[in-house]
Design a protein around this motif. Structure first.
Motif, PDB file in Angstrom:
ATOM      1  N   LEU A   1       0.876  -7.450  -3.497  1.00  0.00           N
ATOM      2  CA  LEU A   1       0.484  -6.737  -4.716  1.00  0.00           C
ATOM      3  C   LEU A   1       1.121  -5.346  -4.770  1.00  0.00           C
ATOM      4  O   LEU A   1       1.565  -4.897  -5.833  1.00  0.00           O
ATOM      5  CB  LEU A   1      -1.039  -6.628  -4.784  1.00  0.00           C
ATOM      6  CG  LEU A   1      -1.799  -7.950  -4.969  1.00  0.00           C
ATOM      7  CD1 LEU A   1      -3.299  -7.720  -4.932  1.00  0.00           C
ATOM      8  CD2 LEU A   1      -1.384  -8.633  -6.270  1.00  0.00           C
TER       9      LEU A   1
ATOM     10  N   ALA B   1       4.782  -5.886  -5.614  1.00  0.00           N
ATOM     11  CA  ALA B   1       4.937  -6.243  -7.025  1.00  0.00           C
ATOM     12  C   ALA B   1       4.768  -5.023  -7.924  1.00  0.00           C
ATOM     13  O   ALA B   1       5.482  -4.863  -8.918  1.00  0.00           O
ATOM     14  CB  ALA B   1       3.928  -7.325  -7.401  1.00  0.00           C
TER      15      ALA B   1
ATOM     16  N   THR C   1       2.659 -13.916  -3.371  1.00  0.00           N
ATOM     17  CA  THR C   1       1.613 -13.196  -4.095  1.00  0.00           C
ATOM     18  C   THR C   1       2.216 -12.229  -5.100  1.00  0.00           C
ATOM     19  O   THR C   1       1.779 -12.159  -6.265  1.00  0.00           O
ATOM     20  CB  THR C   1       0.714 -12.428  -3.107  1.00  0.00           C
ATOM     21  OG1 THR C   1       0.090 -13.340  -2.216  1.00  0.00           O
ATOM     22  CG2 THR C   1      -0.347 -11.639  -3.851  1.00  0.00           C
ATOM     23  N   GLY C   2       3.219 -11.469  -4.672  1.00  0.00           N
ATOM     24  CA  GLY C   2       3.879 -10.541  -5.588  1.00  0.00           C
ATOM     25  C   GLY C   2       4.549 -11.247  -6.744  1.00  0.00           C
ATOM     26  O   GLY C   2       4.467 -10.807  -7.897  1.00  0.00           O
TER      27      GLY C   2
ATOM     28  N   ALA D   1       1.840 -12.500  -9.159  1.00  0.00           N
ATOM     29  CA  ALA D   1       1.246 -11.407  -9.925  1.00  0.00           C
ATOM     30  C   ALA D   1       2.167 -10.960 -11.055  1.00  0.00           C
ATOM     31  O   ALA D   1       1.726 -10.754 -12.198  1.00  0.00           O
ATOM     32  CB  ALA D   1       0.933 -10.236  -8.994  1.00  0.00           C
TER      33      ALA D   1
ATOM     34  N   ILE E   1       1.128 -11.321 -14.991  1.00  0.00           N
ATOM     35  CA  ILE E   1       0.809 -10.072 -15.685  1.00  0.00           C
ATOM     36  C   ILE E   1       1.943  -9.623 -16.595  1.00  0.00           C
ATOM     37  O   ILE E   1       1.703  -9.134 -17.709  1.00  0.00           O
ATOM     38  CB  ILE E   1       0.479  -8.972 -14.660  1.00  0.00           C
ATOM     39  CG1 ILE E   1      -0.760  -9.364 -13.853  1.00  0.00           C
ATOM     40  CG2 ILE E   1       0.239  -7.638 -15.345  1.00  0.00           C
ATOM     41  CD1 ILE E   1      -1.083  -8.418 -12.721  1.00  0.00           C
TER      42      ILE E   1
END
Length: 335
Positions: free
Chosen positions: A13, A16, A58-59, A62, A66
């Motif tokens: 996160l 990202a 995960t990055g 995200a 988003i």
């Protein structure tokens, strides 16, 4: 297991977020964007490559949810997976015959850094423009703009204003003939477009190498780095990398994206050999009188001459690998 998953999610996160601020297109945003791979490398070196892989996906997820899927995919291919892969290689090791751990050599790691940069560039190019002709058109348009701006700045000429015809008189619409100066600019722009993948991967190779070094230093300070700090000045890439360099030059002659991969690999490997040449200079100057003055002079020459000195360092690095004079020789140690 839960620990490295949680750490990986947090690092992903953060990475990202650093990557996503590039959309603001400010100087600070660009600086933060350049730091995006560091969280992934830090968790990869300090915890495990599994944590780095969790961070990478995960990055990407995200950013895809988003912002937009394209941005997440580009982040994954261009920065996240390369960071995970280099962290994985850096911690590879096997027990030796005497019970000590034999870690992945820094020379092979440098070669893989260059190869990763070349593959990452082609991956992001294919993602951005699956059609090769579209990619070439975009690349040539960008290089023509750069060449035109540089030429106008050098000449100091104002941009000519369009001539408005008299009222009631229809002006014929005809393409203006290309002047010799414009034809030269077009040739320069096309030549620049042909080598642009190599120039891009040269910079990416240096950046990935710096990211790996910086992350390892941070993790070492925290006391979590599993492998001892290597002798970076002794870095020597294997001789087979010379064959890869020759193959990439031949591949560059192939049309389409395979040719782009050849140019990208050649550029990335040239940067790697330049860094090896710099390491060789550090290594060979050990114990010599006036070493600090020699190193200071080298960096001054690098700063003043830039491109010329980099070519010399690249050739020095290639010769260093080809001659193979810095390898340990049995129990006698370094020659």
């Amino acid at each position: 297991m839960a620990q490295f998953i949680g750490i990986g999610i947090g690092a992903g996160l953060v990475s990202a977020l650093l990557f996503g601020v590039l959309l603001k297109a400010t100087a600070l945003a660009i600086l933060l964007y350049l730091l995006a791979p560091l969280p992934i490398l830090i968790v990869g070196l300090g915890w495990s490559h599994r944590a780095a892989l969790v961070a990478a996906f995960t990055g990407a997820l995200a950013l895809s949810l988003i912002v937009q899927p394209f941005l997440g995919l580009g982040f994954l291919a261009y920065l996240a997976l390369p960071a995970w892969w280099l962290a994985y290689l850096a911690l590879l090791g096997r027990p030796g015959a005497d019970g000590t751990m034999e870690w992945y050599p820094t020379g092979r790691l440098l070669a893989w850094t260059a190869g990763t940069a070349g593959i990452a560039f082609v991956a992001i190019a294919v993602i951005a423009a699956p059609n090769y002709e579209t990619f070439q058109s975009q690349l040539r348009g960008m290089t023509r703009t750069i060449v035109r701006i540089q030429a106008d700045r050098a000449a100091g000429a104002p941009v000519p204003k369009p001539v408005t015809p008299d009222a009631g008189v229809e002006a014929p619409v005809e393409p203006a003939p290309e002047t010799p100066a414009e034809a030269t600019r077009t040739e320069v722009a096309n030549a620049l477009a042909a080598i642009a993948p190599g120039l891009a991967t040269q910079g990416l190779t240096v950046l990935l190498t710096f990211y790996l070094w910086a992350a390892a230093r941070i993790v070492r300070i925290s006391g979590r780095l599993p492998r001892p700090w290597p002798d970076l000045a002794a870095t020597v890439m294997p001789r087979r990398v010379l064959a890869v360099l020759a193959g990439s030059i031949v591949l560059a002659l192939v049309p389409g994206y395979p040719g782009v991969l050849g140019v990208a690999l050649a550029g990335a490997l040239s940067a790697a050999f330049a860094m090896q040449g710099l390491a060789a200079f550090h290594d060979r100057s050990r114990g010599r009188p006036g070493r600090l003055a020699l190193l200071f002079g080298l960096y001054v020459v690098l700063f003043l001459t830039q491109g010329v000195a980099l070519v010399a360092l690249t050739l020095f690095g290639i010769a260093d690998t080809a001659l193979d004079r810095r390898r340990p020789q049995g129990s006698a140690g370094r020659p």
